[in-house]
Design an enzyme around this catalytic site. Structure first.
Site, mmCIF file in Angstrom:
data_model
loop_
_atom_site.group_PDB
_atom_site.id
_atom_site.type_symbol
_atom_site.label_atom_id
_atom_site.label_comp_id
_atom_site.label_asym_id
_atom_site.label_seq_id
_atom_site.Cartn_x
_atom_site.Cartn_y
_atom_site.Cartn_z
ATOM 1 N N SER A 188 0.034 4.879 7.053
ATOM 2 C CA SER A 188 -1.177 4.885 6.237
ATOM 3 C C SER A 188 -2.141 5.994 6.683
ATOM 4 O O SER A 188 -1.715 7.133 6.806
ATOM 5 C CB SER A 188 -1.802 3.495 6.333
ATOM 6 N N HIS A 230 2.303 -1.849 0.896
ATOM 7 C CA HIS A 230 1.755 -1.038 1.983
ATOM 8 C C HIS A 230 2.027 -1.630 3.371
ATOM 9 O O HIS A 230 2.329 -0.905 4.314
ATOM 10 C CB HIS A 230 0.249 -0.885 1.763
#
Ligand SMILES: *[C@@H]1O[C@H](CO)[C@@H](O)[C@H](O)[C@H]1NC(C)=O
Ligand SMILES: *[C@@H]1O[C@H](CO)[C@@H](O)[C@H](O)[C@H]1NC(C)=O
Ligand SMILES: *[C@@H]1O[C@H](CO)[C@@H](O)[C@H](O)[C@H]1NC(C)=O
Ligand SMILES: *[C@@H]1O[C@H](CO)[C@@H](O)[C@H](O)[C@H]1NC(C)=O
Length: 418
Positions: free
Chosen positions: A173, A377
């Site tokens: 990320s 994610h």
């Protein structure tokens, strides 16, 4: 005579049992259960040792005086790999699945020396040589400093301790921006990184699904909720941090809601999400950062670029030598780069932005779409089938980029079909 024999036997039996218990508690145990509650109480090195692995803590001093606490699953002599966590996370995000699952432990078992980074301002890295973390000056940093200072200092530290010439880095990320920033603004670091692996990259934000929401939340927070005008956010012991700890207490009444909220920000509908791992994650998330980190994200989201934080004209001139910062020169980043992304259900990393990043980097050697449409994610950290879906591919790639004499000779585990 018979009596004595018997007691001797007893004594040796008792001793044997003690020895056995000692051996068992000390040995590597990949399946030993660590509850989310206990996970929340242990520090990174303690979590590593809980499973019987050699966990270490290392203090790293940056050029501008911050003292980071990095952890290590030590494999002296092994080729070093540095794990870099994302926005307001900690290095413990690399342990949430347990040693049988996580990429960090898997690489250790292959002989790699595993290092785990903690950026300034998260709950492990709250020290500075001159400034107390309760002082506002401590929080005058953005994503830029996380890359420019904290990442480079951690790499130098590892190379110094191990005697190796280079490392492999893995970011998740926003943690994928660290090496990009370091390499673009300090090219002398490029030879020190043999391979940079990006999981669900967070550099460009043009197509972020939650764009409007993020922008509005940030503006409204600054306008209404930042009543004391603090530059820190969600830091250890703060009001918001404590509320979140209560909300996400794994044994508390709102545990289910907390779990669901992680799905909301990560991507709903994935069948890969492991609840136990998410609850572990949430005991140390969000773990604090500077408001300027978010500000840089929001500025980038508005401009569509990937640039350093813009301050006032005067401050920009002082920091960057120009009235406005220019975008990071990604075209100059020659480090071999591998990008792993989810195609359709990663709410925090859009495939169009990932493709844009790929087009800007001159040396992308692997561009890998995770073969499951609903991969989200957080799944990069905890997916049930992470090994089959992407870790095996990453491990093969890492072996290829490891200098020949340090390459693992452990057979690569086949994917089990069950
Ligand atoms: C810490 O304070 C000393 C004394 O004021 C100063 O010389 C030094 O540059 C400071 N270090 C950092 C990293 O700010
Ligand atoms: C490298 O390690 C040596 C000894 O372990 C230490 O004295 C020195 O300060 C270190 N240098 C850096 C740049 O960390
Ligand atoms: C998740 O869904 C995919 C695609 O529908 C399926 O192939 C896979 O077996 C499922 N995995 C689990 C763990 O349920
Ligand atoms: C694998 O590597 C280790 C460490 O370098 C070495 O001790 C071991 O003998 C090697 N095993 C084989 C089968 O080559």
């Amino acid at each position: 005579m018979y009596q004595i024999d018997l007691s001797l036997k007893r004594i040796s039996c008792v001793l044997f049992v003690f020895l056995l218990i000692w051996c068992v508690t000390d040995a590597v145990d990949d399946n030993r259960y660590l509850s989310p509650k206990k996970f929340g109480q242990l520090r990174g090195d303690e979590i590593i040792r809980f499973y019987g692995y050699p966990g270490e803590e290392h203090k790293v001093l940056t050029e501008d005086g911050y003292i980071l606490t990095n952890f290590r699953i030590a494999n002296p002599g092994g080729y070093p790999i540095l794990f870099i966590h994302g926005l307001t996370a900690t290095s413990d995000c690399w342990f949430v699945g347990g040693p049988a699952h996580d990429l960090s432990f898997r690489l250790w078992r292959r002989g790699y020396d595993v290092w785990l980074w903690n950026g300034r301002g998260n709950l492990y890295s709250m020290d500075h040589v001159n400034i107390s973390w309760s002082d506002e000056k401590f929080y005058k940093f953005s994503m830029h400093e996380l890359g420019y200072y904290d990442t480079t200092a951690s790499i130098d530290y590892i190379l110094n301790v191990t005697g190796h010439k280079s490392v492999i880095t893995i970011g998740h990320s926003m943690g994928t921006t660290n090496v990009l920033i370091a390499a673009a603004s300090r090219p002398e670091y490029q030879p020190k990184i043999a391979l940079n692996i990006l999981l669900a990259p967070g550099a460009f934000q043009r197509n972020l699904v939650t764009r409007g929401f993020s922008d509005t939340s940030y503006s409204q927070y600054v306008r209404w909720f930042n009543f004391d005008h603090l530059e820190r956010i969600l830091e250890k012991d703060s009001f918001y941090f404590k509320i979140n700890q209560l909300f996400c207490d794994p044994t508390g009444p709102t545990a289910e809601l907390c779990y669901f909220s992680m799905g909301l920000i990560s991507g709903l509908g994935s069948n890969q999400t492991v609840k136990d791992a998410v609850m572990k994650m949430m005991t140390k998330f969000p773990a604090g950062t500077s408001l300027n980190v978010l500000k840089q994200e929001i500025q980038n989201l508005r401009s569509g670029d990937f640039s350093p934080l813009s301050y006032s004209r005067k401050e920009n001139l002082k920091r960057y030598g120009t009235p406005k910062p220019s975008p990071y020169p990604l075209g100059k980043v020659q480090i071999p780069t591998a990008i792993y992304y989810g195609c359709c259900n990663d709410l925090l990393s859009h495939v169009k932005d990932t493709k844009l990043l790929k087009s800007r980097l001159p040396n992308v050697i692997r561009f890998y779409k995770v073969p499951y449409r609903l991969f989200n994610h957080g799944d990069f950290l905890w997916a049930k089938d992470a090994y089959r879906l992407l870790y095996k591919d990453i491990i093969i790639l890492i072996d290829q980029f490891t200098p020949y004499q340090y390459r693992s000779n452990v057979t690569i585990e086949p994917v089990s079909i069950d």
